[in-house]
Design a protein around this motif. Structure first.
Motif, PDB file in Angstrom:
ATOM      1  N   GLY A  11       0.823  -1.203   0.000  1.00  0.00           N
ATOM      2  CA  GLY A  11       0.000   0.000   0.000  1.00  0.00           C
ATOM      3  C   GLY A  11       0.860   1.257   0.000  1.00  0.00           C
ATOM      4  O   GLY A  11       2.012   1.251   0.430  1.00  0.00           O
ATOM      5  N   PHE A  12       0.290   2.338  -0.491  1.00  0.00           N
ATOM      6  CA  PHE A  12       0.940   3.646  -0.466  1.00  0.00           C
ATOM      7  C   PHE A  12      -0.094   4.656   0.012  1.00  0.00           C
ATOM      8  O   PHE A  12      -1.233   4.664  -0.456  1.00  0.00           O
ATOM      9  N   HIS A  13       0.310   5.503   0.949  1.00  0.00           N
ATOM     10  CA  HIS A  13      -0.603   6.497   1.510  1.00  0.00           C
ATOM     11  C   HIS A  13       0.157   7.805   1.681  1.00  0.00           C
ATOM     12  O   HIS A  13       1.317   7.807   2.106  1.00  0.00           O
ATOM     13  N   ILE A  14      -0.487   8.907   1.325  1.00  0.00           N
ATOM     14  CA  ILE A  14       0.133  10.208   1.487  1.00  0.00           C
ATOM     15  C   ILE A  14      -0.919  11.190   1.989  1.00  0.00           C
ATOM     16  O   ILE A  14      -2.093  11.118   1.587  1.00  0.00           O
ATOM     17  N   PHE A  15      -0.531  12.073   2.915  1.00  0.00           N
ATOM     18  CA  PHE A  15      -1.463  13.098   3.363  1.00  0.00           C
ATOM     19  C   PHE A  15      -0.710  14.384   3.681  1.00  0.00           C
ATOM     20  O   PHE A  15       0.493  14.375   3.949  1.00  0.00           O
ATOM     21  N   ASP A  16      -1.455  15.490   3.665  1.00  0.00           N
ATOM     22  CA  ASP A  16      -0.899  16.814   3.937  1.00  0.00           C
ATOM     23  C   ASP A  16      -0.744  16.975   5.444  1.00  0.00           C
ATOM     24  O   ASP A  16      -1.732  17.042   6.172  1.00  0.00           O
ATOM     25  N   ASN A  17       0.484  17.072   5.898  1.00  0.00           N
ATOM     26  CA  ASN A  17       0.802  17.136   7.316  1.00  0.00           C
ATOM     27  C   ASN A  17       0.320  18.430   7.969  1.00  0.00           C
ATOM     28  O   ASN A  17       0.156  18.486   9.194  1.00  0.00           O
ATOM     29  N   ARG A  18       0.084  19.460   7.187  1.00  0.00           N
ATOM     30  CA  ARG A  18      -0.358  20.741   7.730  1.00  0.00           C
ATOM     31  C   ARG A  18      -1.878  20.841   7.786  1.00  0.00           C
ATOM     32  O   ARG A  18      -2.420  21.683   8.494  1.00  0.00           O
ATOM     33  N   ARG A  19      -2.568  19.972   7.055  1.00  0.00           N
ATOM     34  CA  ARG A  19      -4.031  20.034   6.969  1.00  0.00           C
ATOM     35  C   ARG A  19      -4.716  18.812   7.577  1.00  0.00           C
ATOM     36  O   ARG A  19      -5.949  18.747   7.594  1.00  0.00           O
ATOM     37  N   VAL A  20      -3.918  17.861   8.050  1.00  0.00           N
ATOM     38  CA  VAL A  20      -4.477  16.626   8.603  1.00  0.00           C
ATOM     39  C   VAL A  20      -3.716  16.270   9.874  1.00  0.00           C
ATOM     40  O   VAL A  20      -2.478  16.234   9.870  1.00  0.00           O
ATOM     41  N   MET A  21      -4.443  15.994  10.947  1.00  0.00           N
ATOM     42  CA  MET A  21      -3.827  15.451  12.159  1.00  0.00           C
ATOM     43  C   MET A  21      -3.939  13.935  12.093  1.00  0.00           C
ATOM     44  O   MET A  21      -4.844  13.396  11.449  1.00  0.00           O
ATOM     45  N   HIS A  22      -3.005  13.257  12.762  1.00  0.00           N
ATOM     46  CA  HIS A  22      -3.079  11.799  12.763  1.00  0.00           C
ATOM     47  C   HIS A  22      -2.755  11.255  14.147  1.00  0.00           C
ATOM     48  O   HIS A  22      -2.142  11.939  14.973  1.00  0.00           O
ATOM     49  N   ARG A  23      -3.193  10.021  14.394  1.00  0.00           N
ATOM     50  CA  ARG A  23      -2.911   9.353  15.663  1.00  0.00           C
ATOM     51  C   ARG A  23      -2.917   7.849  15.441  1.00  0.00           C
ATOM     52  O   ARG A  23      -3.359   7.353  14.394  1.00  0.00           O
ATOM     53  N   ARG A  24      -2.428   7.116  16.456  1.00  0.00           N
ATOM     54  CA  ARG A  24      -2.348   5.653  16.375  1.00  0.00           C
ATOM     55  C   ARG A  24      -2.546   5.073  17.770  1.00  0.00           C
ATOM     56  O   ARG A  24      -1.991   5.581  18.748  1.00  0.00           O
ATOM     57  N   VAL A  25      -3.326   3.993  17.830  1.00  0.00           N
ATOM     58  CA  VAL A  25      -3.548   3.334  19.117  1.00  0.00           C
ATOM     59  C   VAL A  25      -2.311   2.523  19.501  1.00  0.00           C
ATOM     60  O   VAL A  25      -1.460   2.207  18.659  1.00  0.00           O
ATOM     61  N   SER A  26      -2.208   2.178  20.782  1.00  0.00           N
ATOM     62  CA  SER A  26      -1.167   1.241  21.207  1.00  0.00           C
ATOM     63  C   SER A  26      -1.539  -0.145  20.684  1.00  0.00           C
ATOM     64  O   SER A  26      -2.706  -0.434  20.410  1.00  0.00           O
ATOM     65  N   PHE A  27      -0.531  -1.003  20.533  1.00  0.00           N
ATOM     66  CA  PHE A  27      -0.820  -2.340  20.007  1.00  0.00           C
ATOM     67  C   PHE A  27       0.268  -3.313  20.421  1.00  0.00           C
ATOM     68  O   PHE A  27       1.365  -2.923  20.830  1.00  0.00           O
ATOM     69  N   ASP A  28      -0.065  -4.589  20.320  1.00  0.00           N
ATOM     70  CA  ASP A  28       0.898  -5.657  20.558  1.00  0.00           C
ATOM     71  C   ASP A  28       1.445  -6.111  19.217  1.00  0.00           C
ATOM     72  O   ASP A  28       0.687  -6.635  18.381  1.00  0.00           O
ATOM     73  N   PRO A  29       2.730  -5.919  18.961  1.00  0.00           N
ATOM     74  CA  PRO A  29       3.286  -6.267  17.645  1.00  0.00           C
ATOM     75  C   PRO A  29       3.381  -7.772  17.445  1.00  0.00           C
ATOM     76  O   PRO A  29       3.439  -8.544  18.406  1.00  0.00           O
ATOM     77  N   ALA A  30       3.389  -8.171  16.186  1.00  0.00           N
ATOM     78  CA  ALA A  30       3.637  -9.565  15.824  1.00  0.00           C
ATOM     79  C   ALA A  30       5.072  -9.922  16.223  1.00  0.00           C
ATOM     80  O   ALA A  30       5.872  -9.052  16.575  1.00  0.00           O
ATOM     81  N   PRO A  31       5.421 -11.220  16.184  1.00  0.00           N
ATOM     82  CA  PRO A  31       6.768 -11.635  16.591  1.00  0.00           C
ATOM     83  C   PRO A  31       7.866 -10.910  15.810  1.00  0.00           C
ATOM     84  O   PRO A  31       7.633 -10.407  14.702  1.00  0.00           O
ATOM     85  N   PRO A  32       9.072 -10.846  16.393  1.00  0.00           N
ATOM     86  CA  PRO A  32      10.196 -10.174  15.731  1.00  0.00           C
ATOM     87  C   PRO A  32      10.377 -10.645  14.290  1.00  0.00           C
ATOM     88  O   PRO A  32      10.306 -11.842  13.997  1.00  0.00           O
ATOM     89  N   GLY A  33      10.621  -9.698  13.423  1.00  0.00           N
ATOM     90  CA  GLY A  33      10.799 -10.002  12.011  1.00  0.00           C
ATOM     91  C   GLY A  33       9.512  -9.990  11.223  1.00  0.00           C
ATOM     92  O   GLY A  33       9.522  -9.925   9.995  1.00  0.00           O
TER      93      GLY A  33
END
Length: 327
Positions: A288-310
């Motif tokens: 996937g490819f995603h692009i957004f305007d950093n000055r016109r859009v705020m972003h956030r991310r929830v905490s998560f449990d990552p998959a195993p190393p690698g």
């Protein structure tokens, strides 16, 4: 309240993906100058754009060209070429760029087609163009793209930098954030909140105060101090108007303070408003490819449990500015 921009991604067909992957994988070291993007990015921009232009359908190329002048502040693609063999998610924040030829050609090629120039900063990411957004064991609880155990609240990136039109790229708030997806089996989205939605919800007087140069901004945790220390900035606005007439914002939880009583009150009201707003989730998956305007859009991310190393979530982020001819 203004309509939230559509988030339906543009999906590339399997046949187009495979043909483009073969062409990008066949680009030789000689054509790339035996360089990785950080030592010479131009061949990645030009060869990536050339092969994508040769293989993407006309309607997709038209969508890329149209987006340059559209008011929509973000764009999504799915099912783009991936590496021809699995590459483990880096655990120390960095990876061998030599084995990531196809992802680099896709990401930089799309930026070139969008009229963008990639940019890096000496204070962050060791001055490299690509930031591997992936869990780092020693940074798990940091409020950075290498963390995962803490919720990242609404923010814009590099808010401490210069917001003014004409600022040097090496010192300016990045105009855009672009991401290429290596893997995301955890299905963790990035939630987006258009600034138009925020401004529409703000009391008018609060917006007026946010536009006054009465705020101080500190650098994020990801700034390491290389190149002359962690930058700080005072006497700046939180909200301003871009040359194209759109509103723009700088903000990070705990990184913006009011320098006057009016500023502190406005900031409190702004943060209370943010707490009541929800955004739009965008999940960048492999290819996937995603692009957004950093000055016109705020972003956030929830905490998560990552998959195993690698095998943990891994996005490739690159900041970008519009080329002067593409403005």
């Amino acid at each position: 309240m203004p309509d939230i921009p559509p988030t339906c991604p543009i999906r590339v067909s399997d046949a187009v993906r495979d043909a483009a992957a073969a062409a990008l994988g066949a680009v030789t070291e000689t054509e790339l100058g035996q360089a990785v993007p950080d030592t010479c990015v131009r061949p990645y921009l030009e060869h990536g754009a050339k092969h994508l232009r040769n293989h993407l359908p006309c309607e997709v190329l038209e969508a890329l060209a149209d987006w340059r002048h559209a008011s929509t502040p973000w764009l999504n693609f799915t099912n783009l070429p991936e590496p021809d063999r699995p590459v483990p998610t880096p655990q120390d924040g960095f990876s061998d760029e030599a084995v990531l030829q196809v992802p680099n050609l896709v990401q930089f090629g799309l930026l070139h087609l969008l009229g963008m120039t990639p940019v890096a900063y000496v204070w962050e990411n060791a001055g490299r163009l690509i930031r591997n957004v992936a869990p780092h064991p020693e940074a798990a609880r940091t409020a950075t793209s290498w963390g995962h155990a803490r919720h990242l609240g609404w923010h814009t990136d590099d808010s401490v930098l210069d917001h003014r039109a004409g600022a040097a790229a090496s010192m300016a708030i990045p105009h855009f954030l672009s991401f290429y997806g290596m893997r995301n089996s955890e299905g963790i989205p990035t939630e987006l909140l258009p600034l138009d939605t925020v401004v529409a919800a703000l009391p008018a007087q609060v917006a007026v105060e946010l536009r006054r140069p009465q705020f101080a901004v500190s650098a994020p945790e990801s700034y390491t101090g290389a190149g002359g220390g962690r930058p700080q900035r005072t006497d700046v606005p939180v909200l301003w108007t871009l040359p194209d007439g759109h509103d723009a914002l700088r903000y990070g939880p705990g990184r913006v303070t009011g320098q006057t009583a009016w500023a502190r009150a406005a900031l409190r009201s702004f943060e209370e408003c943010l707490a009541g707003l929800t955004g739009v989730p965008v999940t960048v998956e492999a290819g996937g490819f995603h692009i957004f305007d950093n000055r016109r859009v705020m972003h956030r991310r929830v905490s998560f449990d990552p998959a195993p190393p690698g095998r943990a979530r891994w996005l490739r982020r690159c900041y970008a500015m519009r080329r002067a001819a593409a403005r």
